[in-house]
Design a protein around this motif. Structure first.
Motif, PDB file in Angstrom:
ATOM      1  N   ALA A  82       6.027  -3.447  47.752  1.00 47.67           N
ATOM      2  CA  ALA A  82       7.487  -2.416  47.418  1.00 47.67           C
ATOM      3  C   ALA A  82       7.861  -2.261  46.232  1.00 47.67           C
ATOM      4  O   ALA A  82       9.148  -1.470  45.490  1.00 47.67           O
ATOM      5  CB  ALA A  82       7.778  -2.562  48.663  1.00 47.67           C
ATOM      6  N   VAL A  83       8.371  -4.172  46.275  1.00 50.14           N
ATOM      7  CA  VAL A  83       8.914  -4.438  45.490  1.00 50.14           C
ATOM      8  C   VAL A  83       8.285  -4.168  43.308  1.00 50.14           C
ATOM      9  O   VAL A  83       9.390  -3.211  42.867  1.00 50.14           O
ATOM     10  CB  VAL A  83       9.332  -5.668  44.742  1.00 50.14           C
ATOM     11  CG1 VAL A  83      10.084  -6.522  43.508  1.00 50.14           C
ATOM     12  CG2 VAL A  83      10.394  -5.948  46.051  1.00 50.14           C
ATOM     13  N   ASP A  84       7.340  -4.182  43.213  1.00 48.93           N
ATOM     14  CA  ASP A  84       6.394  -3.943  42.372  1.00 48.93           C
ATOM     15  C   ASP A  84       6.590  -1.946  41.241  1.00 48.93           C
ATOM     16  O   ASP A  84       6.812  -0.981  40.785  1.00 48.93           O
ATOM     17  CB  ASP A  84       5.239  -4.110  41.926  1.00 48.93           C
ATOM     18  CG  ASP A  84       5.235  -5.582  41.786  1.00 48.93           C
ATOM     19  OD1 ASP A  84       6.037  -6.207  40.972  1.00 48.93           O
ATOM     20  OD2 ASP A  84       4.061  -5.610  43.019  1.00 48.93           O
ATOM     21  N   ALA A  85       6.263  -1.168  42.993  1.00 51.95           N
ATOM     22  CA  ALA A  85       6.261  -0.166  42.930  1.00 51.95           C
ATOM     23  C   ALA A  85       7.813   0.430  42.513  1.00 51.95           C
ATOM     24  O   ALA A  85       7.776   1.574  41.681  1.00 51.95           O
ATOM     25  CB  ALA A  85       6.207   0.645  43.776  1.00 51.95           C
ATOM     26  N   PHE A  86       8.768   0.102  43.573  1.00 56.46           N
ATOM     27  CA  PHE A  86      10.647   0.314  43.262  1.00 56.46           C
ATOM     28  C   PHE A  86      10.431   0.074  41.978  1.00 56.46           C
ATOM     29  O   PHE A  86      11.427   1.015  40.795  1.00 56.46           O
ATOM     30  CB  PHE A  86      11.184  -0.668  43.940  1.00 56.46           C
ATOM     31  CG  PHE A  86      12.619  -1.175  43.048  1.00 56.46           C
ATOM     32  CD1 PHE A  86      13.687  -0.293  43.219  1.00 56.46           C
ATOM     33  CD2 PHE A  86      13.056  -2.015  42.002  1.00 56.46           C
ATOM     34  CE1 PHE A  86      14.729   0.060  42.638  1.00 56.46           C
ATOM     35  CE2 PHE A  86      13.818  -2.122  41.974  1.00 56.46           C
ATOM     36  CZ  PHE A  86      15.171  -1.282  42.150  1.00 56.46           C
ATOM     37  N   TYR A  87      10.270  -0.584  41.149  1.00 56.02           N
ATOM     38  CA  TYR A  87      10.007  -0.874  39.220  1.00 56.02           C
ATOM     39  C   TYR A  87       9.798   0.165  38.590  1.00 56.02           C
ATOM     40  O   TYR A  87      10.290   0.304  37.668  1.00 56.02           O
ATOM     41  CB  TYR A  87       9.828  -2.783  38.934  1.00 56.02           C
ATOM     42  CG  TYR A  87       9.982  -3.243  37.839  1.00 56.02           C
ATOM     43  CD1 TYR A  87      11.349  -3.555  36.918  1.00 56.02           C
ATOM     44  CD2 TYR A  87       9.166  -2.860  36.797  1.00 56.02           C
ATOM     45  CE1 TYR A  87      11.209  -4.153  35.506  1.00 56.02           C
ATOM     46  CE2 TYR A  87       8.781  -3.036  35.533  1.00 56.02           C
ATOM     47  CZ  TYR A  87      10.571  -3.890  34.966  1.00 56.02           C
ATOM     48  OH  TYR A  87      10.410  -4.174  33.615  1.00 56.02           O
TER      49      TYR A  87
END
Length: 133
Positions: A82-87
């Protein structure tokens, strides 16, 4: 506990595109709050929420304007994916890199990413894993 926070932006449409894009991977949504603002949160009736708008708050000190004092807001992500997708969503929606996804020195079990929104506010998504036993 946080109840709400907020900040003023210069272009509501650009801000809405940016925050709608980063909301999806974090399980958040945006909701209209009149013609000059919207809210970002988990649901319409749940706290905390983030107020984002173009109207001048009554509590602003003389000389304040959007982007004058950088704001930092960190959102909880359910996992590193989810952090990667946010970025990625943030960059595609007009955000600028301010620290790619990854662990942070001196913070154990932490994975985060930092972006600057269209007005230069530092927006983060982070995941804190449970320590290994």
């Amino acid at each position: 506990m946080l109840d709400h926070t907020g900040f003023v932006v210069t272009d509501l449409a650009a801000a809405r595109r940016f925050y709608e894009a980063i909301a999806r991977p974090l399980g958040l949504l945006t909701v209209d709050n009149g013609d000059e603002a919207f809210l970002l949160g988990r649901s319409v009736d749940e706290y905390p929420y983030l107020w984002i708008g173009i109207s001048r708050p009554s509590y602003w000190a003389e000389g304040s304007r959007a982007g004058l004092n950088q704001t930092h807001v960190a959102f909880v992500a359910k996992d590193e994916v989810a952090v990667d997708a946010f970025y990625e969503a943030a960059l595609q929606a007009g955000g600028r890199d301010n620290g790619p996804p990854g662990p942070r020195d001196g913070v154990p079990n932490y994975y985060g990413a930092f972006v600057l929104d269209p007005d230069g506010n530092n927006i983060e998504a982070c995941f804190r894993s449970k320590p290994a036993l």
